[in-house]
Write a protein that holds these residues in place. Structure first.
Motif, mmCIF file in Angstrom:
data_model
loop_
_atom_site.group_PDB
_atom_site.id
_atom_site.type_symbol
_atom_site.label_atom_id
_atom_site.label_comp_id
_atom_site.label_asym_id
_atom_site.label_seq_id
_atom_site.Cartn_x
_atom_site.Cartn_y
_atom_site.Cartn_z
ATOM 1 N N GLY A 1 0.817 -1.209 0.000
ATOM 2 C CA GLY A 1 0.000 0.000 0.000
ATOM 3 C C GLY A 1 0.847 1.255 0.000
ATOM 4 N N PRO A 2 0.222 2.417 -0.241
ATOM 5 C CA PRO A 2 0.983 3.664 -0.356
ATOM 6 C C PRO A 2 1.566 4.158 0.957
ATOM 7 C CG PRO A 2 -1.384 4.076 -0.529
ATOM 8 C CD PRO A 2 -1.206 2.598 -0.543
ATOM 9 N N SER A 3 1.043 3.715 2.111
ATOM 10 C CA SER A 3 1.575 4.206 3.387
ATOM 11 C C SER A 3 3.040 3.828 3.546
ATOM 12 C CB SER A 3 0.746 3.657 4.557
ATOM 13 O OG SER A 3 -0.571 4.170 4.528
ATOM 14 N N MET A 4 3.342 2.545 3.463
ATOM 15 C CA MET A 4 4.738 2.121 3.558
ATOM 16 C C MET A 4 5.528 2.583 2.349
ATOM 17 S SD MET A 4 7.119 0.784 5.307
ATOM 18 C CE MET A 4 6.202 0.105 6.688
ATOM 19 N N ALA A 5 4.882 2.666 1.184
ATOM 20 C CA ALA A 5 5.586 3.131 -0.008
ATOM 21 C C ALA A 5 6.131 4.540 0.194
ATOM 22 C CB ALA A 5 4.642 3.090 -1.215
ATOM 23 N N ASN A 6 5.328 5.435 0.767
ATOM 24 C CA ASN A 6 5.790 6.805 1.002
ATOM 25 C C ASN A 6 6.983 6.849 1.950
ATOM 26 O OD1 ASN A 6 3.929 8.207 -0.619
ATOM 27 N ND2 ASN A 6 2.368 8.181 0.975
ATOM 28 N N VAL A 7 6.927 6.047 3.013
ATOM 29 C CA VAL A 7 8.002 6.061 4.004
ATOM 30 C C VAL A 7 9.303 5.538 3.403
ATOM 31 C CG1 VAL A 7 8.737 5.177 6.247
ATOM 32 C CG2 VAL A 7 6.354 5.826 5.896
ATOM 33 N N VAL A 8 9.253 4.391 2.717
ATOM 34 C CA VAL A 8 10.453 3.811 2.110
ATOM 35 C C VAL A 8 10.994 4.734 1.025
ATOM 36 C CG1 VAL A 8 11.357 1.839 0.813
ATOM 37 C CG2 VAL A 8 9.740 1.466 2.689
ATOM 38 N N GLN A 9 10.093 5.357 0.293
ATOM 39 C CA GLN A 9 10.517 6.288 -0.753
ATOM 40 C C GLN A 9 11.248 7.482 -0.156
ATOM 41 O OE1 GLN A 9 8.149 7.155 -4.539
ATOM 42 N NE2 GLN A 9 7.496 8.820 -3.216
ATOM 43 N N TYR A 10 10.772 7.992 0.985
ATOM 44 C CA TYR A 10 11.408 9.144 1.609
ATOM 45 C C TYR A 10 12.807 8.800 2.105
ATOM 46 C CZ TYR A 10 12.515 12.771 4.980
ATOM 47 O OH TYR A 10 13.168 13.767 5.677
ATOM 48 N N TYR A 11 12.934 7.700 2.817
ATOM 49 C CA TYR A 11 14.240 7.347 3.382
ATOM 50 C C TYR A 11 15.161 6.693 2.362
ATOM 51 C CZ TYR A 11 12.478 8.313 8.082
ATOM 52 O OH TYR A 11 11.962 8.918 9.202
ATOM 53 N N GLY A 12 14.587 6.033 1.351
ATOM 54 C CA GLY A 12 15.403 5.283 0.404
ATOM 55 C C GLY A 12 15.834 6.047 -0.820
ATOM 56 N N PHE A 13 15.238 7.241 -1.065
ATOM 57 C CA PHE A 13 15.597 8.065 -2.225
ATOM 58 C C PHE A 13 15.358 7.349 -3.544
ATOM 59 C CE2 PHE A 13 18.952 10.616 0.363
ATOM 60 C CZ PHE A 13 17.929 11.320 0.980
ATOM 61 N N CYS A 14 14.338 6.488 -3.597
ATOM 62 C CA CYS A 14 14.024 5.841 -4.868
ATOM 63 C C CYS A 14 12.509 5.653 -4.953
ATOM 64 C CB CYS A 14 14.748 4.508 -5.010
ATOM 65 S SG CYS A 14 14.182 3.240 -3.879
ATOM 66 N N PRO A 15 11.955 5.589 -6.158
ATOM 67 C CA PRO A 15 10.501 5.494 -6.311
ATOM 68 C C PRO A 15 9.944 4.158 -5.823
ATOM 69 C CG PRO A 15 11.589 5.319 -8.444
ATOM 70 C CD PRO A 15 12.646 5.669 -7.457
ATOM 71 N N VAL A 16 8.803 4.228 -5.137
ATOM 72 C CA VAL A 16 8.123 3.031 -4.625
ATOM 73 C C VAL A 16 6.656 3.135 -5.014
ATOM 74 C CG1 VAL A 16 7.633 1.596 -2.621
ATOM 75 C CG2 VAL A 16 9.716 2.997 -2.661
ATOM 76 N N SER A 17 6.154 2.134 -5.706
ATOM 77 C CA SER A 17 4.745 2.082 -6.096
ATOM 78 C C SER A 17 3.984 1.180 -5.136
ATOM 79 C CB SER A 17 4.614 1.583 -7.534
ATOM 80 O OG SER A 17 5.310 2.425 -8.432
ATOM 81 N N ALA A 18 2.651 1.112 -5.310
ATOM 82 C CA ALA A 18 1.820 0.337 -4.388
ATOM 83 C C ALA A 18 0.782 -0.477 -5.152
ATOM 84 C CB ALA A 18 1.128 1.254 -3.388
ATOM 85 N N LEU A 19 0.608 -1.725 -4.725
ATOM 86 C CA LEU A 19 -0.359 -2.616 -5.355
ATOM 87 C C LEU A 19 -1.793 -2.161 -5.158
ATOM 88 C CD1 LEU A 19 0.883 -6.248 -4.558
ATOM 89 C CD2 LEU A 19 0.469 -5.290 -6.829
ATOM 90 N N SER A 20 -2.107 -1.646 -3.966
ATOM 91 C CA SER A 20 -3.508 -1.381 -3.622
ATOM 92 C C SER A 20 -4.059 -0.098 -4.214
ATOM 93 C CB SER A 20 -3.667 -1.343 -2.100
ATOM 94 O OG SER A 20 -2.917 -0.275 -1.547
ATOM 95 N N VAL A 21 -3.266 0.670 -4.955
ATOM 96 C CA VAL A 21 -3.763 1.888 -5.593
ATOM 97 C C VAL A 21 -4.658 1.498 -6.761
ATOM 98 C CG1 VAL A 21 -3.128 3.973 -6.849
ATOM 99 C CG2 VAL A 21 -1.774 3.239 -4.886
ATOM 100 N N SER A 22 -5.893 1.976 -6.739
ATOM 101 C CA SER A 22 -6.875 1.584 -7.750
ATOM 102 C C SER A 22 -6.530 2.174 -9.111
ATOM 103 C CB SER A 22 -8.265 2.061 -7.327
ATOM 104 O OG SER A 22 -9.207 1.850 -8.363
ATOM 105 N N PRO A 23 -6.736 1.403 -10.196
ATOM 106 C CA PRO A 23 -6.539 1.964 -11.535
ATOM 107 C C PRO A 23 -7.638 2.936 -11.931
ATOM 108 C CG PRO A 23 -7.298 -0.318 -11.663
ATOM 109 C CD PRO A 23 -7.022 -0.039 -10.228
#
Length: 516
Positions: free
Chosen positions: A418-440
């Protein structure tokens, strides 16, 4: 009848609460001034300690990562600027303040210290509000209650919009009180300016206009002339228009509109009973009971003051209960009101003899301890895998992001549940993170996020090199959790990083995957 009505309105307006000075006090000696300032200073130091203690024991949660990332973008951080654009949805008043601090020293502590210090400032403004309404003793008790209140302490320790919004809202309430005491265009204009800044801190605070409308409509004794009211409304508009105007000038006006439409028509994220179940415990059951009991017990002394405070609480509580989006921290501006009303009640007990003074002091101590103990527990590092958004950092997210920053090859991309953990990892990791649960479906997702319509195809094409599992999202979305675990098995996932909480329970795991 007409004379009686006029006398009633005059009484409603000018009756002083118990404990309030009826005449202007004589100038106090210098030593008395020090004795008066010492208790308030002690309360503010206690408030600062609780808000700054172990401030970075846990890393950011999703919203903190987004707001701090936006602030870093404003401060000129190119790495985070590409991941967290300045114009997403909310106004950037608070993020601009954080960006100034980040220019001095970029760290989690610096970012969180800004709302923490704003929280301490709110305690001071609450003292001023209480003193204006009910006298110095009630004001001091109210400030002390807010200083140790779990609701206010927990939220003001996070990089969220609600701490600055609460400071501005409490300042606006103080200005309204000054205007009601002695009608003056300057205090009404000041209230308009503070409400404008409240909206710039968080746009949902526009609901407090409804609180003021209800108050003035129900309180004919406090008259407001249109020639004074219209300029005050104009001040609100002039200040608040800075947000849509900045988006328009930057060419991002569509982002704000899309976000507003999504928030208005999205599926409710909590039931209607959410605030009744969560907020009284966070404010403190004894504080809520004391505030409500005082409204009944001291009902013969109730004037426009209590009507104003009740309207300030009831209107936003009803609005957010009905609105589909319900966040734990959204009702934070009502916390100072509960503290002031409880302070009024607790300082209204008879204090004629020693036993009565001891009983009154014991009642105040009981309420303070009932707040301080759970507050102390809430600011300790969390070990539970259960997590309510808005109550603290996301365990394991910072550690996962730092691992990605140090070990993932340049150009790597990650896919989280989901986007919650994606945002956190993206902030600390300096790389893009997508999320499965984001609806098309654009109508069913946050406009800031991008969907992955066909994750199987993306993994086969090598678009993602890592998959991220986390306990927080796994509890909320078992369907997408099962989908990610299926992708781990299908694409030969190997666990390369695991984060555990203080109890040794796995909270985050990163898998390296390969297409063949």
């Amino acid at each position: 009848m007409g004379t009686a009505g006029r006398l009633g309105r005059m009484t409603d307006r000018f009756v002083l609460p118990r404990g309030a000075p009826r005449t202007a006090p004589a100038p106090a000696p210098s030593g008395a001034g020090v004795r008066t300032a010492a208790p308030l200073t002690a309360v503010l130091l206690l408030a600062a300690f609780l808000r700054l203690w172990q401030l970075t024991a846990t890393g950011f949660n999703s919203d903190e990562a987004v707001y701090t990332g936006t602030a870093a973008s404003l401060a000129g951080d190119d790495q985070l600027g590409s991941l967290f654009p300045v114009f997403r949805a909310h106004p950037v008043l608070f993020q601009s303040l954080v960006s100034l601090a980040l220019r001095v020293h970029e760290s989690d502590w610096t970012a969180r210290a800004v709302p923490a210090l704003l929280g301490v400032a709110t305690v001071a403004v609450t003292y001023g509000l209480g003193r204006r309404l009910y006298g110095r003793r009630a004001a001091l008790v109210g400030a002390l209650l807010l200083a140790v209140m779990p609701y206010h302490v927990v939220v003001s320790r996070q990089v969220l919009l609600d701490a600055p919004m609460t400071l501005c809202a409490t300042g606006a309430l103080y200005c309204v009180v000054r205007n009601a005491e002695s009608p003056s265009p300057r205090w009404l204009l000041a209230a308009g300016g503070m409400l404008g800044f409240t909206v710039l801190a968080k746009e949902t605070s526009i609901v407090f206009l409804g609180s003021l409308y209800a108050f003035f409509a129900l309180t004919p004794a406090v008259r407001t002339r249109w020639r004074h009211l219209l300029p005050a409304l104009g001040v609100i508009g002039v200040v608040a228009v800075a947000h849509p105007l900045s988006q328009l000038l930057a060419g991002h006006a569509r982002a704000g509109g899309n976000y507003l439409l999504w928030q208005m028509f999205r599926r409710a994220n909590h039931p209607y009973t959410f605030y009744g179940r969560e907020v009284p415990w966070a404010v403190g059951p004894l504080v809520v009971m004391a505030a409500l009991a005082g409204l009944v017990w001291l009902r013969r002394e109730n004037t426009w003051r209590e009507r104003l405070l009740v309207c300030w609480v009831v209107v936003p509580a009803l609005f957010f209960t009905v609105w589909p989006v319900k966040g734990f921290q959204y009702l934070l501006p009502v916390a100072p009101v509960f503290a002031v009303l409880a302070g009024r009640t607790l300082t209204s007990f008879p204090r004629v003899d020693r036993m009565q003074r001891l009983a009154a002091a014991s009642a105040i101590s009981l309420v303070v301890v009932s707040l301080a103990l759970p507050c102390w527990m809430r600011i300790q590092p969390q070990t539970s895998t259960r997590f309510l958004a808005g109550t603290g950092g996301l365990p394991g997210g910072r550690e996962a992001g730092l691992w990605v920053r140090e070990h993932a090859p340049e150009g790597s991309r990650l896919l989280a549940i989901g986007p919650s953990m994606a945002n956190v990892v993206q902030y600390y990791g300096f790389c893009p993170v997508s999320a499965l649960s984001v609806s098309p479906d654009p109508a069913r997702r946050n406009p800031s996020y991008r969907a992955v319509p066909n994750p199987d195809r993306a993994l086969r094409d090598g678009d993602f090199q890592y998959l991220v599992w986390d306990a927080y999202t796994a509890r909320r979305t078992p369907f997408f959790t099962a989908k990610l675990q299926g992708l781990v098995g299908r694409y030969h996932g190997t666990a390369v990083f695991t984060a555990r909480n203080g109890d040794g329970v796995k909270v985050v795991e990163i898998y390296r995957v390969r297409a063949s």
